[in-house]
Design an enzyme around this catalytic site. Sequence first.
Site, PDB file in Angstrom:
ATOM      1  N   GLY A 113     -10.628  -2.968   2.068  1.00  0.00           N
ATOM      2  CA  GLY A 113      -9.756  -3.034   3.247  1.00  0.00           C
ATOM      3  C   GLY A 113      -9.848  -1.779   4.100  1.00  0.00           C
ATOM      4  O   GLY A 113     -10.819  -1.022   4.044  1.00  0.00           O
ATOM      5  N   ASP A 114      -8.817  -1.565   4.883  1.00  0.00           N
ATOM      6  CA  ASP A 114      -8.792  -0.439   5.825  1.00  0.00           C
ATOM      7  C   ASP A 114      -8.452   0.895   5.157  1.00  0.00           C
ATOM      8  O   ASP A 114      -8.778   1.957   5.692  1.00  0.00           O
ATOM      9  CB  ASP A 114      -7.744  -0.703   6.917  1.00  0.00           C
ATOM     10  CG  ASP A 114      -6.349  -0.863   6.320  1.00  0.00           C
ATOM     11  OD1 ASP A 114      -6.202  -1.610   5.315  1.00  0.00           O
ATOM     12  OD2 ASP A 114      -5.398  -0.239   6.827  1.00  0.00           O
ATOM     13  N   THR A 153       0.907  -1.140   0.000  1.00  0.00           N
ATOM     14  CA  THR A 153       0.000   0.000   0.000  1.00  0.00           C
ATOM     15  C   THR A 153       0.936   1.177   0.000  1.00  0.00           C
ATOM     16  O   THR A 153       2.110   1.021   0.333  1.00  0.00           O
ATOM     17  CB  THR A 153      -0.858  -0.029   1.290  1.00  0.00           C
ATOM     18  OG1 THR A 153      -1.909  -0.959   1.125  1.00  0.00           O
ATOM     19  CG2 THR A 153      -1.452   1.305   1.663  1.00  0.00           C
ATOM     20  N   THR A 176      -0.493   0.515   6.893  1.00  0.00           N
ATOM     21  CA  THR A 176      -0.322  -0.528   5.875  1.00  0.00           C
ATOM     22  C   THR A 176      -0.223  -1.883   6.547  1.00  0.00           C
ATOM     23  O   THR A 176       0.397  -2.011   7.599  1.00  0.00           O
ATOM     24  CB  THR A 176       0.925  -0.301   5.013  1.00  0.00           C
ATOM     25  OG1 THR A 176       1.139  -1.477   4.218  1.00  0.00           O
ATOM     26  CG2 THR A 176       2.184  -0.030   5.837  1.00  0.00           C
ATOM     27  N   GLY A 177      -0.840  -2.871   5.930  1.00  0.00           N
ATOM     28  CA  GLY A 177      -0.781  -4.222   6.483  1.00  0.00           C
ATOM     29  C   GLY A 177      -2.100  -4.929   6.255  1.00  0.00           C
ATOM     30  O   GLY A 177      -2.885  -4.527   5.380  1.00  0.00           O
ATOM     31  N   ARG A 185     -14.326  -7.144  -1.709  1.00  0.00           N
ATOM     32  CA  ARG A 185     -13.620  -6.874  -0.441  1.00  0.00           C
ATOM     33  C   ARG A 185     -13.015  -5.460  -0.445  1.00  0.00           C
ATOM     34  O   ARG A 185     -12.362  -5.040  -1.390  1.00  0.00           O
ATOM     35  CB  ARG A 185     -12.510  -7.917  -0.251  1.00  0.00           C
ATOM     36  CG  ARG A 185     -11.703  -7.736   1.050  1.00  0.00           C
ATOM     37  CD  ARG A 185     -10.421  -6.977   0.845  1.00  0.00           C
ATOM     38  NE  ARG A 185      -9.593  -6.965   2.045  1.00  0.00           N
ATOM     39  CZ  ARG A 185      -8.522  -6.188   2.199  1.00  0.00           C
ATOM     40  NH1 ARG A 185      -8.147  -5.376   1.246  1.00  0.00           N
ATOM     41  NH2 ARG A 185      -7.818  -6.221   3.307  1.00  0.00           N
TER      42      ARG A 185
HETATM   43  N1  ASP Z   1      -3.968  -2.441   4.105  1.00  0.00           N
HETATM   44  C1  ASP Z   1      -4.141  -2.886   2.765  1.00  0.00           C
HETATM   45  C2  ASP Z   1      -5.431  -3.643   2.650  1.00  0.00           C
HETATM   46  O1  ASP Z   1      -5.707  -4.462   3.504  1.00  0.00           O
HETATM   47  C3  ASP Z   1      -3.026  -3.762   2.250  1.00  0.00           C
HETATM   48  C4  ASP Z   1      -1.615  -3.370   2.656  1.00  0.00           C
HETATM   49  O2  ASP Z   1      -1.380  -2.364   3.310  1.00  0.00           O
HETATM   50  O3  ASP Z   1      -0.686  -4.091   2.292  1.00  0.00           O
HETATM   51  O4  ASP Z   1      -6.129  -3.467   1.679  1.00  0.00           O
END
Ligand code: ASP
Length: 305
Positions: free
Chosen positions: A204-205, A174, A224-225, A202
């Site tokens: 995400g955050d 991200t 990120t994560g 889906r």
């Molecule tokens: N946070 C992002 C998501 O879950 C992915 C990422 O940061 O790697 O969509």
Amino acid sequence: MSKPTLAIHGGAGTVVKSLMTPELEAEYRAGLEAALGAGWSVLEGGGAALDAVQAAVVSLEDFPLFNAGRGSVFTHDGRQEMDASIMDGNAFRAGSVAEVRNLKNPILLARAVMDKTAHVLLAGEGAMKFAAEQGFRLEADKYFFTEGRWQQLQDAIAAGRVQLDHSAPKPIGTVGAVACDTEGRLAAATSTGGMTNKKFGRIGDTPIIGAGTYANDRCAVSCTGHGEYFMLAVTASDVAARMKYKDLSLLDAAAEAIAHLTEIGGEGGLIAVDQDGTVTMPFNSEGMYRGLADRSGFQISIYRD
Ligand code: ASP
């Protein structure tokens, strides 16, 4: 007068250290440096934190090795669906978009949501309709396609997993930026293609204000994560809440927020800045592509050096 500071990330899903080559590392560093340059030139000229984070994220979205804009990961159906958000901490305004397609810079659409609508989050068809109304041009699928991401999808389908993969040679991730400008204004922006092999629309955050992105007059945060955990822990606003209600410093609040994320089984990291221009970038993954720009110059890191 505050200390102008910009921090950026290119995702916590770094290439595992043992697979990183000097050539690949140089490419990642070049992408981070270009983004620091784009954001810092705004801050250095006395510009707003909001414009600096936007400029940095546009640069990261244009760089194909990061999972945002060009080079986004693929959904289970072989599409690229992107999420992005931006928040102005002092004006306390935000805009975000989810499940958008074929937009070169989703962060610019998030900014338009903030500036030109009475809403915070637009998703899917509606967001694309708004983009058309605002005159956003669409890029062909081939602009976003990268062979590495396509291969990741095939591997993820074969293994039957939704992938936040820290072991693939071309990782997911991200991108994000946080900044404090000379007037002490704070802003945060985050953009992503999400997770490889994601299904059923889906989200995400990243486009969820409070989870992946947050800014107020105390701090600005970009995460990120593994997004599901950041949503459960509302990690970005958790940092701000710990500062406000526990009277913690930015560093302690961010460390506690990542400790909580770890406790619930989440993996990733965040970048955050406060009104003094102090930056912290904690993570519990093996690495996080990250960079810092202030008057003393640029610093770039990938692992826990
Ligand atoms: N946070 C992002 C998501 O879950 C992915 C990422 O940061 O790697 O969509």
